[in-house]
Every structure is written in structure tokens, then in C-alpha cells.
Design a protein around this motif. Structure first.
Motif, PDB file in Angstrom:
ATOM      1  N   GLU A  44       7.462  -5.175  -1.171  1.00 34.47           N
ATOM      2  CA  GLU A  44       7.689  -4.735   0.207  1.00 34.47           C
ATOM      3  C   GLU A  44       8.115  -3.272   0.288  1.00 34.47           C
ATOM      4  N   TRP A  45       9.015  -2.838  -0.590  1.00 33.16           N
ATOM      5  CA  TRP A  45       9.507  -1.459  -0.553  1.00 33.16           C
ATOM      6  C   TRP A  45       8.373  -0.466  -0.810  1.00 33.16           C
ATOM      7  N   TYR A  88       5.138  -0.930  -0.724  1.00 31.06           N
ATOM      8  CA  TYR A  88       4.081  -1.014   0.280  1.00 31.06           C
ATOM      9  C   TYR A  88       4.503  -0.316   1.582  1.00 31.06           C
ATOM     10  N   ARG A  89       5.735  -0.539   2.009  1.00 36.74           N
ATOM     11  CA  ARG A  89       6.220   0.111   3.243  1.00 36.74           C
ATOM     12  C   ARG A  89       6.175   1.631   3.108  1.00 36.74           C
ATOM     13  N   ARG A  90       6.614   2.160   1.960  1.00 38.29           N
ATOM     14  CA  ARG A  90       6.573   3.612   1.761  1.00 38.29           C
ATOM     15  C   ARG A  90       5.137   4.133   1.771  1.00 38.29           C
ATOM     16  N   LEU A  91       4.204   3.342   1.209  1.00 39.89           N
ATOM     17  CA  LEU A  91       2.796   3.753   1.226  1.00 39.89           C
ATOM     18  C   LEU A  91       2.262   3.790   2.652  1.00 39.89           C
ATOM     19  N   VAL A  92       2.578   2.782   3.441  1.00 43.13           N
ATOM     20  CA  VAL A  92       2.121   2.766   4.835  1.00 43.13           C
ATOM     21  C   VAL A  92       2.723   3.947   5.593  1.00 43.13           C
ATOM     22  N   GLU A  93       4.008   4.210   5.389  1.00 43.49           N
ATOM     23  CA  GLU A  93       4.635   5.366   6.041  1.00 43.49           C
ATOM     24  C   GLU A  93       3.916   6.658   5.655  1.00 43.49           C
ATOM     25  N   LEU A  94       3.618   6.795   4.377  1.00 44.49           N
ATOM     26  CA  LEU A  94       2.906   7.981   3.896  1.00 44.49           C
ATOM     27  C   LEU A  94       1.558   8.129   4.582  1.00 44.49           C
TER      28      LEU A  94
END
Length: 127
Positions: free
Chosen positions: A84-85, A87-93
Motif C-alpha cells: 500500500e505505501w 503503491y500510494r507513493r507511485l500513484v501520487e508521483l
């Protein structure tokens, strides 16, 4: 401090000049992908916002057409989309730097067996 550390990491890749990130697409593909991988890792794996922010800003300097072609390919080599961590950072990026890839990266998360990853998809679906 963080930027100096990032500069050293980048420079260790075939003596790549940190200031050339803006023209990363002009370098040999294997070197460019290695540099992008370091930037993605620093954008998505860390717990400290300093390196995350600096790396995101550097990725934002890269040619968008080149990023559109290679960002997700390189990310797949270093990001665990079932975490989750990360993946969330990738989506934010993606949302910040190359929003054209948003639906593609959300599709990856929607297929996850991890409920928290699917929640990230819901969080970003309507942004």
C-alpha cells in the motif's frame, strides 16, 4: 543534505551528471533507466518526505514524452504494487508528474489482492 545524497547516487551511475536530468532522454537508454529507477525508488520507497519531494521534483524535470514511455516500465522493476505505501507513493508521483498515466497505474492497483491497495485506487479515482 538529501539532495547531496541523491546527487551522489545518481552520479554513481556511469558518472551521470545530476544537472543533466533535464536531458535524461538524450542519454543511452540503459543509463537513463537506471537514473530513473533511483529517482522512483527515492520517490516511492522512503518514509522521509525530504527525499520523496526532491526526487519527485527531479522526475518532473524529465521530458514528458520519454517519461510516458518508460516510467511505469521502470517502476515495475522497483516498486511493489501490492504494498500500500509504495503503491500510494507511485500513484501520487504519477498524478503530480505525468497524469496521463493515472488510469493505467490505477488499473494495476484495482487488480490487487490487497484491500488497502484497492482503497488507494478509490482515493485517487475521482481526482
Amino acid at each position: 543534505m538529501y539532495e547531496t545524497w541523491l546527487m551522489e547516487q545518481i552520479h554513481s551511475i556511469a558518472n551521470f551528471p545530476y544537472e543533466d536530468i533535464k536531458i535524461l532522454d538524450k542519454y543511452p537508454l540503459d543509463v537513463s533507466k537506471q537514473v530513473l529507477k533511483v529517482l522512483i525508488e527515492n520517490s516511492c520507497l522512503g518514509q522521509n518526505y525530504g527525499p520523496i519531494d526532491i526526487s519527485r521534483k527531479k522526475i518532473n524535470e524529465i521530458n514528458k514524452d520519454w517519461l510516458n514511455q518508460f516510467l511505469l516500465e521502470v517502476a515495475s522493476t522497483c516498486i511493489d504494487c501490492s504494498d500500500e505505501w509504495e503503491y500510494r507513493r507511485l500513484v501520487e508521483l504519477v498524478v503530480l508528474v505525468i497524469p496521463e498515466l493515472k488510469q493505467e497505474v490505477l488499473k494495476l492497483g484495482a487488480q490487487s489482492e490487497n484491500e488497502e491497495v484497492r482503497e488507494v485506487v478509490e482515493d485517487f479515482q475521482n481526482l
